[in-house]
Design an enzyme around this catalytic site. Structure first.
Site, PDB file in Angstrom:
ATOM      1  N   HIS A 270     -12.378 -12.658  -4.933  1.00 27.47           N
ATOM      2  CA  HIS A 270     -13.422 -13.273  -3.859  1.00 27.47           C
ATOM      3  C   HIS A 270     -12.531 -13.497  -2.381  1.00 27.47           C
ATOM      4  O   HIS A 270     -13.099 -13.225  -1.540  1.00 27.47           O
ATOM      5  CB  HIS A 270     -13.619 -14.465  -4.267  1.00 27.47           C
ATOM      6  CG  HIS A 270     -14.699 -14.784  -5.543  1.00 27.47           C
ATOM      7  ND1 HIS A 270     -16.052 -14.936  -5.479  1.00 27.47           N
ATOM      8  CD2 HIS A 270     -14.430 -14.117  -6.653  1.00 27.47           C
ATOM      9  CE1 HIS A 270     -16.751 -15.075  -6.372  1.00 27.47           C
ATOM     10  NE2 HIS A 270     -15.699 -14.524  -7.516  1.00 27.47           N
TER      11      HIS A 270
ATOM     12  N   ASP B 113     -18.351 -19.975  -0.760  1.00 26.34           N
ATOM     13  CA  ASP B 113     -18.670 -19.238  -1.851  1.00 26.34           C
ATOM     14  C   ASP B 113     -19.428 -20.219  -2.918  1.00 26.34           C
ATOM     15  O   ASP B 113     -19.769 -21.324  -2.446  1.00 26.34           O
ATOM     16  CB  ASP B 113     -17.154 -19.054  -2.533  1.00 26.34           C
ATOM     17  CG  ASP B 113     -17.241 -17.410  -3.336  1.00 26.34           C
ATOM     18  OD1 ASP B 113     -18.257 -17.154  -3.597  1.00 26.34           O
ATOM     19  OD2 ASP B 113     -16.037 -16.888  -3.443  1.00 26.34           O
TER      20      ASP B 113
ATOM     21  N   GLN C  25      -7.017   0.381  -3.300  1.00 20.73           N
ATOM     22  CA  GLN C  25      -8.311   0.930  -3.813  1.00 20.73           C
ATOM     23  C   GLN C  25      -8.835   1.916  -3.021  1.00 20.73           C
ATOM     24  O   GLN C  25      -9.246   3.008  -3.340  1.00 20.73           O
ATOM     25  CB  GLN C  25      -9.040  -0.106  -4.401  1.00 20.73           C
ATOM     26  CG  GLN C  25     -10.391   0.294  -5.205  1.00 20.73           C
ATOM     27  CD  GLN C  25     -11.067  -0.545  -5.800  1.00 20.73           C
ATOM     28  OE1 GLN C  25     -10.616  -1.490  -6.147  1.00 20.73           O
ATOM     29  NE2 GLN C  25     -12.176  -0.783  -5.537  1.00 20.73           N
TER      30      GLN C  25
ATOM     31  N   ALA D  18      -2.516  -1.812  -5.969  1.00 21.32           N
ATOM     32  CA  ALA D  18      -3.115  -0.301  -5.607  1.00 21.32           C
ATOM     33  C   ALA D  18      -3.965  -0.486  -4.282  1.00 21.32           C
ATOM     34  O   ALA D  18      -5.168  -1.130  -4.508  1.00 21.32           O
ATOM     35  CB  ALA D  18      -3.749   0.244  -6.921  1.00 21.32           C
TER      36      ALA D  18
END
Length: 434
Positions: free
Chosen positions: A19, A117, A343, A341
């Site tokens: 998030h 959120d 992405q 990583a």
């Protein structure tokens, strides 16, 4: 608007990196348009976020909120990936206790907007009292929010006509268009958890419903090109404007530090050794944990497929391990990356083909699973991957996935969505100030 006054926008994501990172990306894009951001989280989470690009450092302020202690939480646990799954409700309790310090900040600095959120079901009454406009930003796409129904009846008051698991394996009765999008039985079991009371004292469905009910606008990490009908339906269900903000691919300045940039150089070098559209990219996001059976079968399925793969493996449970000798046996053909990583960089590389469950759009194909428990076998993993990557029958998936890859890489398109969202924030503020 060109002459719009600088806005002060506060942001409060749930304490999970799945998030916080999209919120951080959205914050950067809003700051790029000249507005001031106050990004609120806990001290350790703020330290672990990527670095802010130098040109935005004066626009972005991090507000450190000390997480109240809970006896069931380890001393330095401030995000979901610091915890086993069963302890996450205690993190929600501590997060709820940030209410006073967050209210104090809002009262003192009176931002024009707060973007928050699903967790903060207690925020709408505070923002209403202080006259601060609010936006709910969902990191999930519109279709998944539509499955919850309307905020006031189905989500908050429990007037959902669906009462048994099987009801969730078909599209909800309020979806007016034809669709195959629905949950499998094993997924429906997990969805039921959102409706069930947890140790935090508030169900996730009530949290999300309260947040949607009390906000001025809903923002979703999505775009019309992917789910136009669902975005329209979401607005109808809640009677509020819904604005897609694009897919938020990381902006050019994505170097967390030299080590991680070197990490990308190594990955890029390895990807470059493979033919275009032949590498399988495997990632489940930072919030999903694989069981030992799932991890073993997936690993052995990748091995059995004989195809090159890059696996971004970030499992929170240290007791779940790869099969003995797996990495040695796939050396050169497969990479298992347990650290950060990049992405979007991997997905943008011409050799990286991502298989997603965009079945309706023929962008991905589902690996056959046991309906009851969701377990898949190494054989089903290998056969599905070979179909999508190499076999004649998978041509349509390769074609459609390439179209999606172009969409992911279309910076101008995503930029346009951010422009419209920021324009809404600017105009709404001007209207409310008259």
């Amino acid at each position: 608007m060109a002459d719009a006054k600088q806005l002060h926008i506060a942001m409060f994501p749930w304490l999970a990196f799945g998030h916080m990172i999209p919120y951080f990306e959205l914050a950067k894009r809003i700051a790029q348009r000249g507005h001031r951001i106050s990004f609120m989280s806990t001290p350790r989470n703020i330290q672990r976020l990527p670095k802010v690009p130098p040109n935005l450092s004066s626009q972005m302020n991090f507000v450190s909120l000390t997480l109240p202690h809970h006896d069931n939480l380890p001393h330095d646990a401030e995000a979901t990936n610091d915890l086993p799954f069963h302890k996450i409700p205690y993190l929600k309790i501590s997060c709820d206790k940030l209410q006073d310090s967050l209210a104090e900040f809002l009262q003192k600095f009176k931002p024009d907007w707060i973007i928050y959120d699903f967790i903060a079901s207690w925020l709408p009454p505070i923002t209403a009292k202080l006259g601060i406009s609010s936006a709910f930003f969902s990191i999930f796409q519109a279709w998944s929010l539509c499955f919850g129904g309307s905020s006031s009846s189905a989500m908050i008051n429990g007037k959902d006509p669906r009462t048994k698991l099987e009801d969730f394996t078909v599209p909800p009765p309020w979806v007016p268009f034809k669709t195959n999008v629905a949950f499998r039985l094993h997924e429906a079991k997990k969805i039921f958890d959102l409706y069930e009371m947890n140790d935090s004292g508030v169900t996730d469905m009530v949290r999300a419903g309260s947040v949607i009910d009390g906000c001025d606008v809903i923002a979703v990490r999505s775009c019309m090109e992917i789910e136009l009908q669902w975005i329209s339906l979401l607005g109808e269900l809640h009677g509020k404007p819904v604005l897609p903000v694009g897919l938020l691919p990381p902006t050019a300045y994505d170097n967390r530090d030299t080590l991680e940039d070197n990490n990308w150089l190594t990955i890029n070098d390895w990807l470059g050794k493979h033919e275009p559209k032949t590498v399988i990219y495997v990632a489940f996001g930072s919030e999903l944990n694989l069981s030992q059976i799932e991890l073993t079968e997936l690993a052995l399925g990748l091995e059995l497929s004989g195809l090159p793969f890059f696996w971004a493996l970030r499992n929170r449970d240290d007791t779940v391990v790869l099969p003995d000798g797996f990495e040695e046996r796939v050396k050169g053909r497969g990479v298992v990356c347990t650290s950060w990583a990049p992405q979007l960089r991997i997905l943008a590389h011409e050799s990286g083909l991502i298989a997603r469950v965009f079945t309706e759009k023929k962008v991905g194909i589902e690996i056959p699973r046991n309906e009851e428990d969701g377990v898949y076998t190494r054989k089903s993993v290998a056969e599905t991957l070979r179909l999508v990557i190499a076999e004649e029958g998978g041509k349509i998936y390769r074609k459609k996935t390439n179209e999606l890859r172009v969409l992911f890489a279309d910076e101008q398109l995503h930029d346009q969505y951010i422009h419209k969202f920021v324009e809404f924030l600017e105009n709404h503020r001007q209207v409310s100030n008259h």
